[in-house]
Design a protein around this motif. Structure first.
Motif, PDB file in Angstrom:
ATOM      1  N   LEU A  35      52.955 -23.114 -27.871  1.00 53.09           N
ATOM      2  CA  LEU A  35      54.287 -23.474 -28.358  1.00 53.09           C
ATOM      3  C   LEU A  35      55.380 -23.136 -27.361  1.00 53.09           C
ATOM      4  CD1 LEU A  35      54.324 -22.560 -32.150  1.00 53.09           C
ATOM      5  CD2 LEU A  35      54.003 -24.768 -31.068  1.00 53.09           C
ATOM      6  N   VAL A  37      56.216 -23.570 -24.030  1.00 53.89           N
ATOM      7  CA  VAL A  37      56.935 -24.557 -23.212  1.00 53.89           C
ATOM      8  C   VAL A  37      57.603 -25.630 -24.070  1.00 53.89           C
ATOM      9  CG1 VAL A  37      56.755 -26.155 -21.298  1.00 53.89           C
ATOM     10  CG2 VAL A  37      55.342 -24.110 -21.326  1.00 53.89           C
ATOM     11  N   PRO A  38      56.874 -26.259 -25.005  1.00 48.06           N
ATOM     12  CA  PRO A  38      57.531 -27.309 -25.795  1.00 48.06           C
ATOM     13  C   PRO A  38      58.762 -26.795 -26.536  1.00 48.06           C
ATOM     14  CG  PRO A  38      55.182 -27.359 -26.199  1.00 48.06           C
ATOM     15  CD  PRO A  38      55.445 -26.155 -25.347  1.00 48.06           C
ATOM     16  N   LEU A  39      58.652 -25.588 -27.115  1.00 47.89           N
ATOM     17  CA  LEU A  39      59.801 -25.093 -27.861  1.00 47.89           C
ATOM     18  C   LEU A  39      60.946 -24.701 -26.942  1.00 47.89           C
ATOM     19  CD1 LEU A  39      58.382 -23.045 -30.860  1.00 47.89           C
ATOM     20  CD2 LEU A  39      59.199 -25.386 -30.762  1.00 47.89           C
ATOM     21  N   LEU A  41      61.672 -26.213 -24.073  1.00 46.62           N
ATOM     22  CA  LEU A  41      62.317 -27.480 -23.728  1.00 46.62           C
ATOM     23  C   LEU A  41      63.156 -27.984 -24.898  1.00 46.62           C
ATOM     24  CD1 LEU A  41      59.505 -29.424 -21.855  1.00 46.62           C
ATOM     25  CD2 LEU A  41      61.605 -28.495 -20.898  1.00 46.62           C
ATOM     26  N   PHE A  42      62.579 -27.859 -26.085  1.00 50.52           N
ATOM     27  CA  PHE A  42      63.291 -28.328 -27.275  1.00 50.52           C
ATOM     28  C   PHE A  42      64.587 -27.556 -27.450  1.00 50.52           C
ATOM     29  CE2 PHE A  42      64.001 -28.253 -31.913  1.00 50.52           C
ATOM     30  CZ  PHE A  42      64.138 -29.606 -32.110  1.00 50.52           C
TER      31      PHE A  42
ATOM     32  N   PHE B  98      52.119 -31.361 -23.609  1.00 49.31           N
ATOM     33  CA  PHE B  98      52.943 -30.535 -24.486  1.00 49.31           C
ATOM     34  C   PHE B  98      52.899 -31.023 -25.922  1.00 49.31           C
ATOM     35  CE2 PHE B  98      55.706 -29.545 -20.586  1.00 49.31           C
ATOM     36  CZ  PHE B  98      54.844 -28.537 -20.227  1.00 49.31           C
ATOM     37  N   LEU B 102      51.326 -28.936 -29.054  1.00 50.82           N
ATOM     38  CA  LEU B 102      52.184 -28.627 -30.192  1.00 50.82           C
ATOM     39  C   LEU B 102      51.553 -29.137 -31.481  1.00 50.82           C
ATOM     40  CD1 LEU B 102      55.255 -27.541 -30.381  1.00 50.82           C
ATOM     41  CD2 LEU B 102      55.723 -29.877 -31.002  1.00 50.82           C
ATOM     42  N   THR B 159      60.713 -32.683 -25.722  1.00 45.40           N
ATOM     43  CA  THR B 159      59.972 -33.119 -26.890  1.00 45.40           C
ATOM     44  C   THR B 159      60.189 -34.571 -27.268  1.00 45.40           C
ATOM     45  OG1 THR B 159      61.764 -32.074 -27.973  1.00 45.40           O
ATOM     46  CG2 THR B 159      59.623 -30.985 -28.047  1.00 45.40           C
TER      47      THR B 159
END
Lengths: 336, 287
Positions: A35, A37-39, A41-42, B98, B102, B159
């Motif tokens: 989680l 990296v994606p979070l 970036l988010f 990613f 996720l 995302t």
């Protein structure tokens, strides 16, 4: 690697390795690493910009330099500046266009969902405009609408006298119709594909039964197809309200918003990046977001009503999932 | 079909319906192709022909590639294609990795905040991209990521809700017993994802690659905001903007440029129609 860890763990019996080797520990580690990296970036590119947008909307500021707090002034300007108000009126053109677009998409979808000669050719032809790059589309339509060029040639060929042909992009009475028309060209195919998907997922026995009963095309459409996909149709109609207020691409790439064609978003882009009135642009974005949220809530309510009527058989989980799916499709379109 | 098929009235009615159906379809195809057709024929015309002939007539030669050469040079398409390719490779690998990771965590593990994260993504997808760029621009500026190819790639990797949902749906259909038996065989959860599930995700990966790929290739708004250095950082989607300048009305060159940018999209479309359609519809299965 894995093996080494395990022997390590056995020899030293460190609590961390024991924990990390256990299922709970592993789950925790995987969750955190996957989680991260994606979070991140988010957070940087979605949450933070949103928070800043709220903050900036209360300031008079540029991207660089000093800021002054102005309270609700930016919001007041959104509702009083004449250029912003008139840009909101343009949404009506695009709303009209989306009604036509949905009608056409429905028509083509209900024809192409059944066996048709060259069916995939027609489907592809109608859909391809959606894949053309925005800037290229802009040039295509500048060329298309130029006086004496493509559209005029066709109209003259079918007998329209040359004298009455208007300047499609310069005449302020007409240019918004032209732009809305090019929006129909671009998005009808995409809507059609969505509708075909919906029609295909209906039990094929229904269509067969209708055919055996001697239903013709119109009967089949109104009594079988439309009732079974009405939810997605209604959702798309509601959606076109926020979609038409946020219309952006046709005016941005074809006229650049000149000659009275600047929609709300085109104007917002100019205010933000040319005039550098970041506060005002943020306020505009927040106001539009408010409108979108209201529309989405209405859409959810309608969806729930329709569900209660039609789909009592669905389990709660299925129902939630399909609501989500539709919301996602909806938003994927709303952005354009 | 059946018994009524021989009935004369029924047959004529059927013929009328068929004629009507194909008439409507042809009309639609005509409207859809007309703007593209005129562009393609104009791209092959010499300047002389362009000035003197009607925009709808066929070019005298289909082998006149002068316009294409000129458009290619003037818009520095070579550089643009190279940049677009690099962006595509990095962004696709990153965003697919990613979003599938996720989706794996959200689908397979129960933990606090799971549904919160799901809802957050859902709500965030309501914000139109153009509106976001008002403040994303400021953040990119603060991070010194404007006019930086890696910066643009990171931004585009961020995302992508559509891919996340495609993967979530796909994981829904992969039985959990698969993971469990691998775990019993001594696999770790990392191993389950990389060795067992990722290979099985292939169809979803292809769908996401195509959807995200087309979106990235066509993205012009963010590209023009964050890659302003047209000489070094031009991409295909914005390369044509060079024609807005002084040579504004030389449509034979412009159309050639338009055709060049459309060719990759057309090839992808011809080969992956099914995936494109199913990718678009997978968001809206239940009618």
């Amino acid at each position: 690697m894995k093996k080494a860890n395990r022997t390590d763990g056995r020899q030293n019996a460190l609590p961390f390795w024991q924990w990390a080797r256990g299922l709970r520990g592993q789950q925790m580690l995987v969750t955190i690493t996957f989680l991260l990296v994606p979070l991140l970036l988010f957070f940087i590119f979605t949450c933070l910009p949103f928070l800043k947008m709220v903050q900036f909307s209360f300031f008079d500021m540029r991207y660089i330099g000093s800021r002054t707090f102005v309270g609700l002034d930016n919001y007041k300007s959104v509702f009083t500046r004449s250029d912003i108000l008139s840009s909101l009126k343009l949404a009506l053109y695009y709303l009209g266009a989306s009604v036509i677009q949905l009608g056409l998409a429905l028509l083509f979808a209900s024809v192409l969902s059944f066996k048709t000669r060259l069916g995939s050719f027609f489907k592809g032809t109608l859909f391809f405009p959606y894949l053309v790059c925005g800037i290229a589309m802009g040039f295509i339509f500048k060329f298309f609408f130029t006086h004496g060029f493509v559209l005029d040639t066709v109209l003259t060929a079918i007998g329209v006298p040359h004298g009455i042909l208007p300047m499609w992009l310069l005449n302020t009475n007409i240019n918004n119709f032209s732009l809305a028309g090019s929006s129909i060209w671009r998005y009808t195919g995409q809507n059609m594909v969505l509708f075909i998907g919906a029609i295909m997922s209906v039990d094929p026995n229904l269509y067969e039964a209708a055919e055996i009963d001697g239903a013709n095309g119109v009967n089949k459409f109104f009594h079988v197809i439309l009732p079974s996909i009405k939810t997605i149709v209604v959702l798309n109609i509601i959606l076109s309200v926020s979609g038409s207020i946020s219309a952006f691409e046709p005016p941005y790439v074809i006229t650049g918003g000149s000659f009275g064609t600047a929609t709300y978003f085109v104007l917002m882009d100019q205010i933000a990046h040319l005039d550098q009135k970041v506060g005002l642009a943020s306020a505009m974005a927040i106001v539009l977001l408010g409108i979108i949220i209201v529309v989405t809530v209405i859409q959810r309510l309608v969806f729930r009503l329709f569900l209660d009527e039609d789909e009592k058989g669905m389990t709660f989980r299925e129902r939630r999932r399909s609501t989500r799916r539709i919301a996602v499709t909806a938003s994927s379109k709303g952005g354009k | 079909m059946g018994f009524k098929g021989l009935d004369g009235v029924h047959v004529t009615r059927k013929v009328i319906w068929t004629v009507l159906k194909y008439f409507v379809l042809c009309l639609g195809a005509f409207a859809s192709l007309l703007p593209l057709y005129s562009c393609v024929v104009t791209a092959f015309k010499t300047p002389d022909e362009y000035r003197n002939t009607n925009v709808m007539t066929l070019p005298s030669s289909w082998f006149n590639f002068d316009n294409f050469k000129k458009a290619w040079q003037q818009a520095s398409m070579g550089k643009a294609f190279l940049n677009s390719l690099m962006i595509l490779v990095v962004v696709l690998i990153g965003s697919i990795l990613f979003s599938s990771m996720l989706a794996y965590v959200l689908n397979r593990f129960k933990f606090r905040g799971n549904s919160f994260i799901r809802n957050l993504f859902l709500v965030s997808s309501l914000i139109p991209g153009v509106a976001m760029q008002v403040t994303v621009y400021q953040i990119m500026y603060t991070l010194h990521l404007i006019n930086s190819l890696p910066g643009y790639m990171i931004l585009m990797m961020g995302t992508d809700v559509i891919s996340i949902y495609i993967f979530l749906q796909f994981f829904d259909n992969l039985p959990v017993s698969l993971d469990e038996s691998a775990i019993l065989d001594g696999c770790t959860y990392f191993g389950v994802y990389f060795k067992i599930l990722l290979p099985l995700l292939k169809p979803a990966v292809v769908t996401c690659m195509i959807l995200k790929g087309v979106a990235t290739y066509n993205e012009y708004y963010m590209a023009s905001l964050y890659l302003q250095d047209k000489n070094n950082l031009g991409v295909v989607s914005t390369a044509l903007l060079i024609f807005t300048g002084p040579i504004g009305s030389q449509y034979n060159y412009i159309c050639a440029g338009v055709v060049i940018t459309m060719i990759p999209a057309l090839i992808i479309f011809i080969f992956f129609q099914k995936q494109i359609y199913s990718g678009l519809t997978s968001g809206s299965v239940k009618g």
